[in-house]
Structures are given as C-alpha cells and as structure tokens.
Scaffold this motif. Sequence first.
Motif, PDB file in Angstrom:
ATOM      1  N   PHE A 101       7.387  10.052  -8.337  1.00  0.00           N
ATOM      2  CA  PHE A 101       7.626   8.832  -7.323  1.00  0.00           C
ATOM      3  C   PHE A 101       6.044   7.499  -7.252  1.00  0.00           C
ATOM      4  CE2 PHE A 101       4.922   7.465  -3.254  1.00  0.00           C
ATOM      5  CZ  PHE A 101       6.343   7.452  -2.676  1.00  0.00           C
ATOM      6  N   TYR A 102       4.740   7.724  -7.438  1.00  0.00           N
ATOM      7  CA  TYR A 102       3.817   6.693  -7.472  1.00  0.00           C
ATOM      8  C   TYR A 102       4.708   5.130  -8.999  1.00  0.00           C
ATOM      9  CZ  TYR A 102       0.343   8.553  -4.162  1.00  0.00           C
ATOM     10  OH  TYR A 102       0.393   8.944  -3.333  1.00  0.00           O
ATOM     11  N   ASN A 160      -3.402   9.013   1.046  1.00  0.00           N
ATOM     12  CA  ASN A 160      -2.229   9.590   0.479  1.00  0.00           C
ATOM     13  C   ASN A 160      -1.575  10.206   1.786  1.00  0.00           C
ATOM     14  OD1 ASN A 160      -0.567  11.579  -0.785  1.00  0.00           O
ATOM     15  ND2 ASN A 160      -2.724  13.493  -0.478  1.00  0.00           N
ATOM     16  N   THR A 161      -1.923  10.226   3.155  1.00  0.00           N
ATOM     17  CA  THR A 161      -0.940  11.469   3.782  1.00  0.00           C
ATOM     18  C   THR A 161      -2.089  10.184   5.245  1.00  0.00           C
ATOM     19  OG1 THR A 161      -3.275  12.747   3.924  1.00  0.00           O
ATOM     20  CG2 THR A 161      -1.495  13.963   2.916  1.00  0.00           C
ATOM     21  N   GLY A 162      -2.546   9.243   5.160  1.00  0.00           N
ATOM     22  CA  GLY A 162      -3.065   8.378   6.443  1.00  0.00           C
ATOM     23  C   GLY A 162      -4.362   8.575   6.851  1.00  0.00           C
ATOM     24  N   GLN A 171       1.047   8.557   9.660  1.00  0.00           N
ATOM     25  CA  GLN A 171       0.961   9.613   8.843  1.00  0.00           C
ATOM     26  C   GLN A 171       1.780  10.677   9.237  1.00  0.00           C
ATOM     27  OE1 GLN A 171      -2.719  10.236  11.579  1.00  0.00           O
ATOM     28  NE2 GLN A 171      -3.287  10.893   9.501  1.00  0.00           N
ATOM     29  N   PHE A 172       1.651  11.480   7.432  1.00  0.00           N
ATOM     30  CA  PHE A 172       2.102  12.368   7.261  1.00  0.00           C
ATOM     31  C   PHE A 172       3.517  11.483   7.253  1.00  0.00           C
ATOM     32  CE2 PHE A 172      -1.290  14.180  10.166  1.00  0.00           C
ATOM     33  CZ  PHE A 172      -1.962  14.970   8.809  1.00  0.00           C
ATOM     34  N   THR A 173       3.627  11.024   6.391  1.00  0.00           N
ATOM     35  CA  THR A 173       5.041  10.566   5.760  1.00  0.00           C
ATOM     36  C   THR A 173       5.123   9.231   4.176  1.00  0.00           C
ATOM     37  OG1 THR A 173       4.658   7.626   7.325  1.00  0.00           O
ATOM     38  CG2 THR A 173       5.568   9.522   8.601  1.00  0.00           C
ATOM     39  N   GLN A 174       5.661   9.839   3.589  1.00  0.00           N
ATOM     40  CA  GLN A 174       6.243   8.555   2.549  1.00  0.00           C
ATOM     41  C   GLN A 174       6.461   7.483   2.882  1.00  0.00           C
ATOM     42  OE1 GLN A 174       8.221  10.658  -0.669  1.00  0.00           O
ATOM     43  NE2 GLN A 174       6.539  11.579  -1.235  1.00  0.00           N
ATOM     44  N   GLY A 175       6.006   6.482   2.734  1.00  0.00           N
ATOM     45  CA  GLY A 175       6.364   4.721   2.304  1.00  0.00           C
ATOM     46  C   GLY A 175       5.377   4.022   1.512  1.00  0.00           C
ATOM     47  N   VAL A 176       5.814   2.639   2.530  1.00  0.00           N
ATOM     48  CA  VAL A 176       4.948   2.100   1.743  1.00  0.00           C
ATOM     49  C   VAL A 176       4.539   0.130   2.234  1.00  0.00           C
ATOM     50  CG1 VAL A 176       4.812  -0.558  -0.030  1.00  0.00           C
ATOM     51  CG2 VAL A 176       6.460   1.546  -1.102  1.00  0.00           C
ATOM     52  N   LEU A 177       3.866   0.320   2.902  1.00  0.00           N
ATOM     53  CA  LEU A 177       2.932  -0.700   3.697  1.00  0.00           C
ATOM     54  C   LEU A 177       2.907  -2.451   3.437  1.00  0.00           C
ATOM     55  CD1 LEU A 177       2.352  -1.748   6.380  1.00  0.00           C
ATOM     56  CD2 LEU A 177      -0.098  -1.108   5.687  1.00  0.00           C
ATOM     57  N   LEU A 233       0.699  -1.577  -0.055  1.00  0.00           N
ATOM     58  CA  LEU A 233      -0.106   0.261  -0.071  1.00  0.00           C
ATOM     59  C   LEU A 233       0.700   1.105  -0.156  1.00  0.00           C
ATOM     60  CD1 LEU A 233      -2.189  -0.854   2.803  1.00  0.00           C
ATOM     61  CD2 LEU A 233      -2.928  -1.862  -0.006  1.00  0.00           C
ATOM     62  N   ILE A 234       0.408   1.946  -0.955  1.00  0.00           N
ATOM     63  CA  ILE A 234       1.561   3.203  -0.881  1.00  0.00           C
ATOM     64  C   ILE A 234       1.190   4.519  -1.067  1.00  0.00           C
ATOM     65  CG2 ILE A 234       3.144   4.125  -2.847  1.00  0.00           C
ATOM     66  CD1 ILE A 234       2.729   1.890  -5.282  1.00  0.00           C
ATOM     67  N   GLN A 235       1.578   4.482   0.532  1.00  0.00           N
ATOM     68  CA  GLN A 235       0.937   6.270   0.923  1.00  0.00           C
ATOM     69  C   GLN A 235       2.419   7.523   0.304  1.00  0.00           C
ATOM     70  OE1 GLN A 235      -0.396   6.877   5.318  1.00  0.00           O
ATOM     71  NE2 GLN A 235       1.894   8.241   5.057  1.00  0.00           N
ATOM     72  N   GLY A 236       1.481   8.049  -0.421  1.00  0.00           N
ATOM     73  CA  GLY A 236       2.563   9.176  -0.883  1.00  0.00           C
ATOM     74  C   GLY A 236       3.238  10.852  -0.476  1.00  0.00           C
ATOM     75  N   ASN A 237       1.872  11.398   0.607  1.00  0.00           N
ATOM     76  CA  ASN A 237       2.357  12.025   1.730  1.00  0.00           C
ATOM     77  C   ASN A 237       2.154  13.455   0.686  1.00  0.00           C
ATOM     78  OD1 ASN A 237       1.965  13.324   4.414  1.00  0.00           O
ATOM     79  ND2 ASN A 237       4.282  13.508   3.642  1.00  0.00           N
ATOM     80  N   PHE A 238       1.592  14.107  -0.372  1.00  0.00           N
ATOM     81  CA  PHE A 238       1.936  15.092  -1.775  1.00  0.00           C
ATOM     82  C   PHE A 238       0.489  16.429  -1.112  1.00  0.00           C
ATOM     83  CE2 PHE A 238       3.825  11.434  -3.463  1.00  0.00           C
ATOM     84  CZ  PHE A 238       4.642  12.087  -4.424  1.00  0.00           C
ATOM     85  N   GLU A 239       1.237  17.078  -0.519  1.00  0.00           N
ATOM     86  CA  GLU A 239       0.267  18.369  -0.501  1.00  0.00           C
ATOM     87  C   GLU A 239      -0.629  18.153  -1.869  1.00  0.00           C
ATOM     88  OE1 GLU A 239       1.828  21.860   1.051  1.00  0.00           O
ATOM     89  OE2 GLU A 239       3.956  20.856   2.636  1.00  0.00           O
ATOM     90  N   GLN A 240      -1.911  18.871  -0.845  1.00  0.00           N
ATOM     91  CA  GLN A 240      -3.242  19.554  -1.752  1.00  0.00           C
ATOM     92  C   GLN A 240      -2.781  20.796  -2.666  1.00  0.00           C
ATOM     93  OE1 GLN A 240      -5.664  16.439  -1.882  1.00  0.00           O
ATOM     94  NE2 GLN A 240      -6.561  17.552  -3.834  1.00  0.00           N
ATOM     95  N   SER A 241      -2.524  21.331  -1.632  1.00  0.00           N
ATOM     96  CA  SER A 241      -2.266  22.590  -2.341  1.00  0.00           C
ATOM     97  C   SER A 241      -1.511  22.390  -3.583  1.00  0.00           C
ATOM     98  CB  SER A 241      -1.583  23.298  -1.157  1.00  0.00           C
ATOM     99  OG  SER A 241      -0.300  22.887  -0.628  1.00  0.00           O
ATOM    100  N   LEU A 242      -0.755  21.542  -3.451  1.00  0.00           N
ATOM    101  CA  LEU A 242       0.335  21.382  -5.202  1.00  0.00           C
ATOM    102  C   LEU A 242      -0.490  20.548  -5.666  1.00  0.00           C
ATOM    103  CD1 LEU A 242       3.579  20.365  -2.711  1.00  0.00           C
ATOM    104  CD2 LEU A 242       2.811  22.583  -3.672  1.00  0.00           C
TER     105      LEU A 242
END
Length: 507
Positions: free
Chosen positions: A247-248, A443-445, A462-468, A225-234
């Motif tokens: 990244f993905y 995306n962010t948890g 939460q709020f980390t980039q990683g793969v579970l 499970l891939i968690q990118g942690n990309f800000e929505q404002s970007l």
Amino acid sequence: MTDWSLPKPSNSINLVVLFILGTMLAGAAELPYGGWIQIPILSLIWWQISQQETASAKQQFLAGMSFGLGYFVLGLWWIYISLHDIGGMHPVVSCMAVFLLAAGMALFFSSACLPLYFTQRNRLTGLMLASSWVLIEYLRSVVLTGFPWMGFAESQFNGPFAPVAPFFGGLACTFLVVWVAWEFLQLKKNILLSGVCIISTIVLSQLAGLWTFIKPIGEPLSIRLIQGNFEQSLKFNPQAIEDQFSFYTVAIESEPADIIITPEIAYPWPQSNLPAGLIGSIQQFSNKTSSNILLGVIGESSGSSEVKYTNRALGLSPNLATYQYDKSHLVPFGEFIPPGFHWFVNAFHVPMSDFARGQLDQPPFSIVRTGKETINAAITICYEDVFGGELATRIHQSSKPVNLLINMTNLAWFGNSQAPAQQLRLSQLRSLETGLPALRATNTGITAALGPDGKILAELPQFTQGVLKTNIQPYSGTTPYVFWGNAPILSLSCLLLALGFIRQRRI
C-alpha cells in the motif's frame, strides 16, 4: 440556642467532589473552547482545596491527589487500549498500570498545591501557586525522561492565553491559567482588584497575538500525507505486513509532490531486511519526479557490537545521499525500559520494545526543489511533539534555518480514543510556539496540515485509508520562545516563590 448553620462536608465527601471536578477538568479539554471552560472548573477546585485553611499537610496532599487522580484517569485511560487490546496484557494488570500512572502524575499535581498549606493566604498566594505549578510541570517533563502529557498548556490552544505561547511557551500559558483561576476565587473578597487582574490579563494576552515574528519564504510546497489505517494488532501478521508494504509503496509512487510523507514505522521491519529493491525503487521515483520522500522505518544503530534498533525517519531526495533522523526522546515503558524495571516487564510478560536513542542535535531534513529555495524541516516522531522546550532548542541551535515542522505518528496503539485529538493539540501548540507550519502524517489519524498559528488547513477523516493532498507555505523567522526557551518563565517562577516565602517569614 439552636445552630442552624450547614455542617461542613466531611473530608471523604470533599475528596470525592475533587475527584469528580478533576474528571470534569480533563473532559473540558476535549470540548470547543475547552481552554476557557477549564478556568472556572479549576477555580472550583481551588475553592474546594482551600475552604479549610486549617487543613493538615496530609489533608492538603490528599486533596491534590484526588483531583489529579480524576484528571489523569480520564485523560490517560486510552493507555489501557495499548496494554490490553494491542499488547494482550491481562485486564486487571492493564487497569492497575493505568491507575498507577495516573497516581504518579497526580503526585506532581499534589506537590504543586503545597503553597496553599505552607503559606498564609494573601495577594501573593495565587502567584506562588502558579509558580509552583510551572516548576512542577517542568519537573514532570524531565523525571524518568518526562511524561508531560495532559498539561493545561495544550488546552489553551482553544483558550484565552494561546497568543502568549510564541513569547514564553506553553509553561507561561500554564502559569496564567492557574493564576487567573485563583483570581476568580478572590472576586468575592476584592471584586475590583481581582476583576481588573483577570480582565487585563486576558486582554493583554489577546493583544499579544497582534505581533508576528515570521514571514513566508518562497513558494508553497505541494504535499502528500499518506494515512494507511493499518491495525496495530496485525503488525506481526506476515500477510498484513506485506499488504502494508504494498500500500505505502504504491501510494508513494502514484503521484509526485514536493514532499511525500508516510507515518511512523509505516514499514514495520528492520531497514536492512526490507524487501530487496524497495528503497531503491522509491529512490528512483524520487530522482525521476523530483519528489522528496520521508519513510517511517525501523533503523539500526551503528558503532556497537550489539545491533540496536531505532525509530527512524528515512529521507530520500532527488539525486542526494539518504537522510535519516532517529527518534531521540523515547517513550518510557513503550520504546525503552527504564533502569531497574526489567523485572516488571519480565514478571508480567509485557510486550515492549527497547529502542536506541538518536542524537539530540540531528540536522533538519532539506526539501530540495529545482530552481527554488531549499526548505528545511525539523522532524519529530510521535511522542517527541510533547516536548516544546526540546524542539525550540533544536531549532535555535540548528545549523540550517528551519521553515517547517514534520511529525510522523502511529496512534493505532490507542484505538478510537481521545489520544489523537490530544496529540493534535500538542502539535498545534508547537506551531504556535515556533511560528512554523506543521505536517502530521499518521497511520489512523489525525493526519493534517497546520498553519503557523496552529489552525488546521486540511485534514483526513480518522480511521480511513487515504492521501491528504494540499499545499503548505513555509516560513522563516524566529519567535522569542525559540530564542530563549523556558528560561524566562522558570526564572520568574523561582523568583516569585522565593519572594513569597521570604514575605511569609516576615509576617
């Protein structure tokens, strides 16, 4: 003779107390054992509302509104983040929008309290109140496509009535919470009868957890499970979008697994306009490694002269045709504009999407493994996890047996708030109701793997980039709730209300 009795609190003070108790009720949901803690707080609310039996309809209405407003203002404040911080809406307008939504939800709570005004107080009152609450909560899930967030049911995952969910669903849990809270209030009148009711209900609910309706099937799946942690404002920044694509794609192709899942709209660009060769490259990886992959993309609906976009889960399996699931239950004012409200969006320049709906009867995603059983997964995208009845119907009517739940979510819209924890509890309740394990790619948890009992098996911070990376055991079987849905608890609630009002007329 001097009257030394304490004066009754004024109506305005009572409303303030109810507002505070409403915020405490919402705050308790976020605590360990929150489902237990909510019951005595709700009992205090019933005491505050019912202490003046001669209160007018207006006073009863305002009392219900007060605690409902406190409950939803605290429980839904994170919507301000999406409107102001992400959407750029003016702070005053954002606050007004949150307040109006909370007030709209509080109207349902106020309506559910009406049996306390229209009926005389007797042993049926608590049952009528619980029945009214169930029916109003059901209406809250269907009016304007529904917004049943922050019900009492999801808190019961950490409460006494969670084992009831596989039998009669979250609404049955709600019924028991409201009724038992009322019975706590009745202890001062009849401690024996009310005590027996409370204890026996809790004990029987706990014993219900001894029944199982499902069994493991096949070998566990390896998952990523891939968690990118990309800000929505970007999301409109070209360089940020390119980084997100990179990244993905790299994360997907770095290691095989039986099932690899990205969050909702991990590729935030229309599917037909994605970089040339991107989907083909991932499909080749799937073929080469026998990996099944789910991508969050922006789809495009067909069959219309006007191109409409969809919130899509795109499935790639080894040497098979592409699978797609288009989100069917959209977020009002977030993913579609309800009829008659375009003027509001235009007047306040609200940044919104207007997606097309997917069909309700879309098939599950088949996870293919060489020489092993095919596992079928029911897909939900973000907000769809709120609607347990819809998910149960989809599973019951599916042409293929469902063995696993998958939810793809992006809660970056709501920043560092309680929204991710609230949605996690909803996913846990869905697993309890269906008896199926669940995978949550966000995306962010909170990115997590859940067992068939809803308990967390593994999760990412939460709020980390990683793969579970972990394994999940699929299951087969059907819970009673999947078979009959909300029909039993809705029927019981209608019957109790009808009997209660008939008896009131005879008194």
